[in-house]
Design a protein around this motif. Sequence first.
Motif, PDB file in Angstrom:
ATOM      1  N   MET A  23       2.742 -19.484 -14.576  1.00 50.70           N
ATOM      2  CA  MET A  23       3.041 -19.761 -13.168  1.00 50.70           C
ATOM      3  C   MET A  23       4.271 -18.983 -12.731  1.00 50.70           C
ATOM      4  O   MET A  23       4.275 -18.371 -11.673  1.00 50.70           O
ATOM      5  N   SER A  24       5.303 -18.985 -13.554  1.00 53.54           N
ATOM      6  CA  SER A  24       6.529 -18.268 -13.224  1.00 53.54           C
ATOM      7  C   SER A  24       6.266 -16.759 -13.119  1.00 53.54           C
ATOM      8  O   SER A  24       6.719 -16.112 -12.169  1.00 53.54           O
ATOM      9  N   ALA A  25       5.530 -16.220 -14.072  1.00 52.68           N
ATOM     10  CA  ALA A  25       5.212 -14.789 -14.042  1.00 52.68           C
ATOM     11  C   ALA A  25       4.340 -14.443 -12.839  1.00 52.68           C
ATOM     12  O   ALA A  25       4.538 -13.418 -12.191  1.00 52.68           O
ATOM     13  N   MET A  26       3.396 -15.325 -12.529  1.00 52.71           N
ATOM     14  CA  MET A  26       2.516 -15.082 -11.403  1.00 52.71           C
ATOM     15  C   MET A  26       3.284 -15.101 -10.086  1.00 52.71           C
ATOM     16  O   MET A  26       3.081 -14.260  -9.223  1.00 52.71           O
ATOM     17  N   MET A  27       4.180 -16.065  -9.937  1.00 49.72           N
ATOM     18  CA  MET A  27       4.978 -16.156  -8.712  1.00 49.72           C
ATOM     19  C   MET A  27       5.876 -14.922  -8.557  1.00 49.72           C
ATOM     20  O   MET A  27       5.988 -14.373  -7.465  1.00 49.72           O
ATOM     21  N   ALA A  28       6.493 -14.476  -9.635  1.00 46.99           N
ATOM     22  CA  ALA A  28       7.348 -13.290  -9.572  1.00 46.99           C
ATOM     23  C   ALA A  28       6.525 -12.045  -9.245  1.00 46.99           C
ATOM     24  O   ALA A  28       6.940 -11.212  -8.430  1.00 46.99           O
ATOM     25  N   ALA A  29       5.351 -11.933  -9.853  1.00 47.81           N
ATOM     26  CA  ALA A  29       4.488 -10.776  -9.584  1.00 47.81           C
ATOM     27  C   ALA A  29       3.975 -10.802  -8.152  1.00 47.81           C
ATOM     28  O   ALA A  29       3.893  -9.753  -7.495  1.00 47.81           O
ATOM     29  N   ALA A  30       3.642 -11.980  -7.644  1.00 47.71           N
ATOM     30  CA  ALA A  30       3.162 -12.092  -6.262  1.00 47.71           C
ATOM     31  C   ALA A  30       4.263 -11.716  -5.281  1.00 47.71           C
ATOM     32  O   ALA A  30       4.015 -11.033  -4.285  1.00 47.71           O
ATOM     33  N   GLN A  31       5.497 -12.143  -5.571  1.00 49.61           N
ATOM     34  CA  GLN A  31       6.617 -11.778  -4.692  1.00 49.61           C
ATOM     35  C   GLN A  31       6.848 -10.266  -4.715  1.00 49.61           C
ATOM     36  O   GLN A  31       7.050  -9.640  -3.672  1.00 49.61           O
ATOM     37  N   ALA A  32       6.809  -9.673  -5.893  1.00 49.76           N
ATOM     38  CA  ALA A  32       6.992  -8.220  -5.996  1.00 49.76           C
ATOM     39  C   ALA A  32       5.866  -7.490  -5.267  1.00 49.76           C
ATOM     40  O   ALA A  32       6.103  -6.468  -4.601  1.00 49.76           O
ATOM     41  N   MET A  34       4.140  -8.658  -2.679  1.00 52.43           N
ATOM     42  CA  MET A  34       4.392  -8.814  -1.243  1.00 52.43           C
ATOM     43  C   MET A  34       5.413  -7.791  -0.757  1.00 52.43           C
ATOM     44  O   MET A  34       5.223  -7.153   0.284  1.00 52.43           O
ATOM     45  N   ASP A  35       6.489  -7.630  -1.514  1.00 56.13           N
ATOM     46  CA  ASP A  35       7.547  -6.685  -1.138  1.00 56.13           C
ATOM     47  C   ASP A  35       7.026  -5.246  -1.140  1.00 56.13           C
ATOM     48  O   ASP A  35       7.305  -4.470  -0.223  1.00 56.13           O
ATOM     49  N   ASN A  60      -2.781  -7.398   4.616  1.00 54.00           N
ATOM     50  CA  ASN A  60      -3.663  -8.478   4.170  1.00 54.00           C
ATOM     51  C   ASN A  60      -3.299  -8.960   2.766  1.00 54.00           C
ATOM     52  O   ASN A  60      -3.311 -10.160   2.486  1.00 54.00           O
ATOM     53  N   CYS A  61      -2.972  -8.028   1.903  1.00 56.52           N
ATOM     54  CA  CYS A  61      -2.605  -8.384   0.527  1.00 56.52           C
ATOM     55  C   CYS A  61      -1.302  -9.182   0.518  1.00 56.52           C
ATOM     56  O   CYS A  61      -1.205 -10.214  -0.163  1.00 56.52           O
ATOM     57  N   ALA A  62      -0.315  -8.735   1.269  1.00 60.16           N
ATOM     58  CA  ALA A  62       0.961  -9.457   1.343  1.00 60.16           C
ATOM     59  C   ALA A  62       0.743 -10.865   1.887  1.00 60.16           C
ATOM     60  O   ALA A  62       1.304 -11.837   1.358  1.00 60.16           O
ATOM     61  N   ASP A  63      -0.080 -10.989   2.909  1.00 55.83           N
ATOM     62  CA  ASP A  63      -0.365 -12.308   3.477  1.00 55.83           C
ATOM     63  C   ASP A  63      -1.068 -13.210   2.457  1.00 55.83           C
ATOM     64  O   ASP A  63      -0.770 -14.393   2.352  1.00 55.83           O
ATOM     65  N   MET A  64      -2.005 -12.658   1.701  1.00 53.23           N
ATOM     66  CA  MET A  64      -2.726 -13.457   0.701  1.00 53.23           C
ATOM     67  C   MET A  64      -1.789 -13.917  -0.400  1.00 53.23           C
ATOM     68  O   MET A  64      -1.842 -15.083  -0.823  1.00 53.23           O
ATOM     69  N   CYS A  65      -0.924 -13.023  -0.871  1.00 54.86           N
ATOM     70  CA  CYS A  65       0.048 -13.411  -1.905  1.00 54.86           C
ATOM     71  C   CYS A  65       0.961 -14.522  -1.391  1.00 54.86           C
ATOM     72  O   CYS A  65       1.228 -15.495  -2.106  1.00 54.86           O
ATOM     73  N   SER A 117       2.146  -2.538  -8.245  1.00 58.32           N
ATOM     74  CA  SER A 117       2.510  -3.934  -7.998  1.00 58.32           C
ATOM     75  C   SER A 117       1.274  -4.807  -7.818  1.00 58.32           C
ATOM     76  O   SER A 117       1.241  -5.945  -8.289  1.00 58.32           O
ATOM     77  N   CYS A 118       0.275  -4.266  -7.150  1.00 54.55           N
ATOM     78  CA  CYS A 118      -0.985  -5.005  -6.989  1.00 54.55           C
ATOM     79  C   CYS A 118      -1.633  -5.248  -8.357  1.00 54.55           C
ATOM     80  O   CYS A 118      -2.140  -6.340  -8.623  1.00 54.55           O
TER      81      CYS A 118
END
Length: 135
Positions: A23-32, A34-35, A60-65, A117-118
């Motif tokens: 979960m932590s890795a996924m959240m960090a990857a999703a934030q990266a 989005m950026d 669209n990808c940033a919004d989904m993340c 990043s994606c």
Amino acid sequence: MDAMMMDAMSADMMSMEGMSTDMSAMMAAAQACMDACAACEQACTVCSTQMMDCAPSCMNCADMCNTMMRALMRMQGMTPASMMAMLDACIAMCQTCMDMCMMHADSSPVCKMCADSCQACMDACMAMREALAAG
């Protein structure tokens, strides 16, 4: 999302058996992701009309993340099936954005960064999905 929020979320998620690291890795990857998508969208909009098709994929990808992260942070009401659906949607959107950005990766370092990043976000979502399926 700032580092303090990410740390607080990680601490809250420690109670989730076997998934806190994912979960932590996924959240960090999703934030990266989005950026990177935000930077790529801006670069593609400003740089070239040939890359204008890339910008909507990035947005669209940033919004989904962002949506996925917000839903997973809530946790109340998130069934395993709904979490899987959110992860699947994020994986699909990251794949679409990555494919679009890879078309410009040779000529645009920003598109290359976004595609990378994606891919990282997809990998983290897949790991989270596997952890959910195993649990």
